[in-house]
Design a protein around this motif. Structure first.
Motif, PDB file in Angstrom:
ATOM      1  N   LEU A   6      -9.076 -25.033 -16.431  1.00 14.46           N
ATOM      2  CA  LEU A   6      -7.807 -24.152 -16.784  1.00 14.46           C
ATOM      3  C   LEU A   6      -7.187 -24.836 -17.721  1.00 14.46           C
ATOM      4  O   LEU A   6      -6.675 -25.859 -17.300  1.00 14.46           O
ATOM      5  N   GLY A   7      -7.500 -24.649 -19.024  1.00 14.63           N
ATOM      6  CA  GLY A   7      -6.861 -25.302 -20.205  1.00 14.63           C
ATOM      7  C   GLY A   7      -7.541 -26.573 -20.491  1.00 14.63           C
ATOM      8  O   GLY A   7      -8.471 -27.078 -19.909  1.00 14.63           O
ATOM      9  N   GLN A   8      -7.076 -27.221 -21.542  1.00 17.83           N
ATOM     10  CA  GLN A   8      -7.683 -28.479 -21.757  1.00 17.83           C
ATOM     11  C   GLN A   8      -7.334 -29.665 -20.734  1.00 17.83           C
ATOM     12  O   GLN A   8      -8.111 -30.683 -20.663  1.00 17.83           O
ATOM     13  N   GLN A   9      -6.231 -29.469 -20.133  1.00 19.41           N
ATOM     14  CA  GLN A   9      -5.604 -30.527 -19.296  1.00 19.41           C
ATOM     15  C   GLN A   9      -5.686 -30.285 -17.962  1.00 19.41           C
ATOM     16  O   GLN A   9      -5.287 -30.840 -17.012  1.00 19.41           O
ATOM     17  N   GLY A  10      -5.973 -28.704 -17.472  1.00 18.76           N
ATOM     18  CA  GLY A  10      -5.758 -28.258 -16.320  1.00 18.76           C
ATOM     19  C   GLY A  10      -7.178 -28.603 -15.374  1.00 18.76           C
ATOM     20  O   GLY A  10      -7.896 -29.255 -15.626  1.00 18.76           O
ATOM     21  N   PRO A  11      -6.926 -28.181 -14.137  1.00 20.39           N
ATOM     22  CA  PRO A  11      -7.843 -28.500 -12.974  1.00 20.39           C
ATOM     23  C   PRO A  11      -9.194 -27.597 -13.377  1.00 20.39           C
ATOM     24  O   PRO A  11      -8.969 -26.553 -14.039  1.00 20.39           O
ATOM     25  N   HIS A  12     -10.234 -28.131 -12.546  1.00 23.15           N
ATOM     26  CA  HIS A  12     -11.437 -27.137 -12.477  1.00 23.15           C
ATOM     27  C   HIS A  12     -11.156 -26.247 -11.568  1.00 23.15           C
ATOM     28  O   HIS A  12     -11.249 -26.658 -10.485  1.00 23.15           O
ATOM     29  N   VAL A  13     -11.552 -25.079 -11.655  1.00 20.29           N
ATOM     30  CA  VAL A  13     -11.307 -23.963 -10.511  1.00 20.29           C
ATOM     31  C   VAL A  13     -12.587 -23.207 -10.391  1.00 20.29           C
ATOM     32  O   VAL A  13     -13.558 -23.337 -11.221  1.00 20.29           O
ATOM     33  N   CYS A 194      -7.589 -17.947 -27.671  1.00 23.90           N
ATOM     34  CA  CYS A 194      -7.715 -18.810 -26.386  1.00 23.90           C
ATOM     35  C   CYS A 194      -8.681 -19.758 -26.629  1.00 23.90           C
ATOM     36  O   CYS A 194      -8.820 -21.142 -26.308  1.00 23.90           O
ATOM     37  N   ARG A 195      -9.866 -19.596 -26.975  1.00 25.88           N
ATOM     38  CA  ARG A 195     -10.986 -20.505 -27.456  1.00 25.88           C
ATOM     39  C   ARG A 195     -10.657 -21.445 -28.467  1.00 25.88           C
ATOM     40  O   ARG A 195     -10.955 -22.520 -28.188  1.00 25.88           O
ATOM     41  N   ARG A 196     -10.021 -21.013 -29.274  1.00 26.90           N
ATOM     42  CA  ARG A 196      -9.551 -22.110 -30.354  1.00 26.90           C
ATOM     43  C   ARG A 196      -8.522 -22.830 -29.921  1.00 26.90           C
ATOM     44  O   ARG A 196      -8.431 -24.231 -30.364  1.00 26.90           O
ATOM     45  N   LEU A 197      -7.489 -22.513 -29.033  1.00 29.21           N
ATOM     46  CA  LEU A 197      -6.629 -23.315 -28.613  1.00 29.21           C
ATOM     47  C   LEU A 197      -6.862 -24.179 -27.300  1.00 29.21           C
ATOM     48  O   LEU A 197      -5.909 -24.772 -26.802  1.00 29.21           O
ATOM     49  N   GLY A 198      -8.120 -23.770 -26.757  1.00 30.58           N
ATOM     50  CA  GLY A 198      -8.533 -24.318 -25.569  1.00 30.58           C
ATOM     51  C   GLY A 198      -7.697 -23.846 -24.191  1.00 30.58           C
ATOM     52  O   GLY A 198      -7.350 -24.843 -23.390  1.00 30.58           O
ATOM     53  N   ILE A 199      -7.787 -22.660 -24.210  1.00 28.81           N
ATOM     54  CA  ILE A 199      -6.895 -21.991 -23.139  1.00 28.81           C
ATOM     55  C   ILE A 199      -7.975 -21.137 -22.193  1.00 28.81           C
ATOM     56  O   ILE A 199      -8.801 -20.447 -22.886  1.00 28.81           O
ATOM     57  N   ALA A 200      -7.971 -21.196 -21.043  1.00 28.98           N
ATOM     58  CA  ALA A 200      -8.552 -20.330 -20.237  1.00 28.98           C
ATOM     59  C   ALA A 200      -8.205 -19.071 -20.217  1.00 28.98           C
ATOM     60  O   ALA A 200      -7.096 -18.613 -20.546  1.00 28.98           O
ATOM     61  N   PHE A 201      -9.213 -18.104 -20.505  1.00 26.06           N
ATOM     62  CA  PHE A 201      -8.834 -16.474 -20.497  1.00 26.06           C
ATOM     63  C   PHE A 201      -9.341 -15.976 -18.973  1.00 26.06           C
ATOM     64  O   PHE A 201     -10.409 -15.975 -18.486  1.00 26.06           O
ATOM     65  N   LEU A 269     -18.660 -12.983 -17.082  1.00 27.90           N
ATOM     66  CA  LEU A 269     -18.878 -14.589 -17.107  1.00 27.90           C
ATOM     67  C   LEU A 269     -19.702 -15.094 -18.187  1.00 27.90           C
ATOM     68  O   LEU A 269     -19.616 -16.221 -18.905  1.00 27.90           O
ATOM     69  N   ALA A 270     -20.409 -14.102 -18.786  1.00 28.00           N
ATOM     70  CA  ALA A 270     -21.165 -14.493 -19.984  1.00 28.00           C
ATOM     71  C   ALA A 270     -20.741 -14.564 -21.339  1.00 28.00           C
ATOM     72  O   ALA A 270     -21.032 -14.674 -22.448  1.00 28.00           O
ATOM     73  N   GLN A 271     -19.449 -14.109 -21.311  1.00 27.49           N
ATOM     74  CA  GLN A 271     -18.401 -13.962 -22.582  1.00 27.49           C
ATOM     75  C   GLN A 271     -17.856 -15.219 -22.988  1.00 27.49           C
ATOM     76  O   GLN A 271     -17.203 -15.161 -24.018  1.00 27.49           O
ATOM     77  N   GLY A 272     -18.105 -16.283 -22.177  1.00 30.96           N
ATOM     78  CA  GLY A 272     -17.680 -17.680 -22.664  1.00 30.96           C
ATOM     79  C   GLY A 272     -17.482 -18.484 -21.440  1.00 30.96           C
ATOM     80  O   GLY A 272     -17.105 -18.262 -20.515  1.00 30.96           O
ATOM     81  N   SER A 273     -17.681 -19.791 -21.776  1.00 29.32           N
ATOM     82  CA  SER A 273     -17.109 -20.977 -20.561  1.00 29.32           C
ATOM     83  C   SER A 273     -15.791 -20.977 -20.173  1.00 29.32           C
ATOM     84  O   SER A 273     -15.571 -21.588 -19.168  1.00 29.32           O
ATOM     85  N   ASN A 274     -14.851 -20.272 -21.067  1.00 28.65           N
ATOM     86  CA  ASN A 274     -13.515 -20.504 -20.743  1.00 28.65           C
ATOM     87  C   ASN A 274     -13.027 -19.128 -19.863  1.00 28.65           C
ATOM     88  O   ASN A 274     -11.703 -19.033 -19.667  1.00 28.65           O
ATOM     89  N   VAL A 275     -13.920 -18.048 -19.768  1.00 26.37           N
ATOM     90  CA  VAL A 275     -13.574 -16.787 -19.164  1.00 26.37           C
ATOM     91  C   VAL A 275     -13.706 -17.016 -17.671  1.00 26.37           C
ATOM     92  O   VAL A 275     -14.955 -17.405 -17.070  1.00 26.37           O
ATOM     93  N   ILE A 276     -12.892 -16.644 -16.906  1.00 29.24           N
ATOM     94  CA  ILE A 276     -12.900 -16.713 -15.455  1.00 29.24           C
ATOM     95  C   ILE A 276     -12.544 -15.204 -14.848  1.00 29.24           C
ATOM     96  O   ILE A 276     -11.256 -15.025 -15.015  1.00 29.24           O
ATOM     97  N   PRO A 277     -13.556 -14.558 -14.223  1.00 31.10           N
ATOM     98  CA  PRO A 277     -12.822 -13.083 -13.859  1.00 31.10           C
ATOM     99  C   PRO A 277     -12.296 -13.199 -12.563  1.00 31.10           C
ATOM    100  O   PRO A 277     -12.590 -14.138 -11.909  1.00 31.10           O
ATOM    101  N   ILE A 278     -11.634 -12.432 -12.092  1.00 36.06           N
ATOM    102  CA  ILE A 278     -10.847 -12.393 -10.887  1.00 36.06           C
ATOM    103  C   ILE A 278     -10.919 -11.379 -10.191  1.00 36.06           C
ATOM    104  O   ILE A 278      -9.872 -10.428  -9.998  1.00 36.06           O
ATOM    105  N   PRO A 279     -12.030 -10.731  -9.758  1.00 34.91           N
ATOM    106  CA  PRO A 279     -12.045  -9.501  -9.129  1.00 34.91           C
ATOM    107  C   PRO A 279     -11.417  -9.252  -7.868  1.00 34.91           C
ATOM    108  O   PRO A 279     -11.304 -10.388  -7.053  1.00 34.91           O
TER     109      PRO A 279
END
Length: 331
Positions: A6-13, A194-201, A269-279
């Motif tokens: 989650l972001g550049q400084q956030g936790p891994h979820v 989001c990719r450019r700024l290091g923000i999770a999507f 999931l294949a759209q980027g390593s910063n993309v997190i789906p929440i079905p």
């Protein structure tokens, strides 16, 4: 379970989170609090760590449900909630409120209902056009300083708004609808920003409100008060036009011996390593199927084939919200 940050400084979820809205609201058929709690417990067992709710789900009852279900399981769990999308006595009407005083008031209610001292992630649910986003995010930053919130984010914000907000306080996540049939973040600059700024999507409704599962057969199957009855994409003519697209997804999934849901989630999931789906789901069997999408890989030909089905302008019939709700989307 694999993880994403989650972001550049956030936790891994967990790379797949759980959207909890339908456990309490909107998709009324089959709501069962006992099964919902069992589903939440099973999610923890499967390694899901990101749980998504909001004060307006219910309203308020969804946060209470999560607070009860996750009591004693807080360690390693990342709770995300939202404020700012306001309901009224009219079940189809919505308002927005981004005033700093409302931010402070809202977080205390969410913390009480969720039975926790802090939120891992707190979103502004919709951008208030009457309040500069800098003022709203400034109030959210105060919550971080006070220890009530660990990280902040925005939901359904434009690329410009994201950049303005991020300049006030780093955003860990931006949440928007994103799926095979909702591709707006690709075209409006949000994904790129989001990719450019290091923000999770964080992609909500990655299964198209259940449509991309391939299990919906007719609009008449919905309960009288099911939200989807009033959604343009689920209206009769649009429903059957869109169903033809889903049949092609089911055919490709069958070739890979997976479900249409797993194929749709694997695409997100294949759209980027910063993309997190929440079905979202309220049943264990669907949760287990969704989590298994982590193990599905798509090759270039398969990704291109899915783009051919959904990528063309006008391929999907109907807007993703009714006219009134569409006015609440930033930009």
């Amino acid at each position: 379970m694999i993880t994403r940050q989650l972001g550049q400084q956030g936790p891994h979820v967990s790379a797949i989170g759980l959207g909890c809205m339908g456990m309490s609201d909107f998709y009324t058929t089959g709501i069962d609090p006992r099964e919902a709690i069992a589903t939440l417990h099973r999610a923890v067992e499967l390694g899901v760590t990101l749980f998504d709710t909001a004060d307006m789900y219910g309203p308020y009852t969804n946060e209470t449900l999560l607070g009860q279900a996750l009591r004693g399981k807080r360690e390693g769990i990342y709770l995300a909630s939202k404020f700012g999308l306001v309901r009224s006595e009219d079940p189809h009407a919505r308002g927005v409120n981004g005033h700093p005083d409302y931010v402070r008031q809202s977080v205390d209610g969410s913390l009480e209902r969720l039975d926790t001292d802090y939120l891992d992630l707190y979103y502004q649910h919709r951008i208030d056009p009457q309040v500069p986003v800098e003022e709203t995010v400034g109030a959210m930053a105060e919550l971080v300083k006070a220890g009530k919130v660990r990280h902040i984010g925005l939901s359904e914000a434009s690329a410009e708004t994201i950049q303005r907000a991020h300049a006030v306080h780093p955003l860990a996540a931006v949440q928007s609808e994103y799926s095979l049939w909702s591709r707006e973040p690709e075209h409006n600059g949000v994904l790129e920003t989001c990719r450019r700024l290091g923000i999770a999507f964080v992609a909500y409704s990655p299964l198209g409100r259940g449509f991309l599962t391939g299990e919906l057969k007719a609009p008449e199957d919905f309960a009288a008060d099911d939200y989807r009855r009033f959604n343009p994409r689920f209206e009769a003519d649009n429903f059957y036009r869109n169903l033809a697209l889903v049949e092609r997804v089911k055919a490709l999934a069958a070739q890979k011996d997976i479900s249409a849901s797993q194929l749709a989630l694997a695409w997100v999931l294949a759209q980027g390593s910063n993309v997190i789906p929440i079905p979202g789901t309220k049943q264990r069997k669907y949760l287990e199927s969704n989590v298994a999408a982590i193990g599905v890989s798509l090759n270039t030909d398969e990704l291109n084939h899915l783009d051919e089905i959904f990528g063309a302008q006008g391929a999907v019939a109907g807007a993703r919200y009714d006219a009134q709700v569409m006015t609440l989307l930033d930009g």
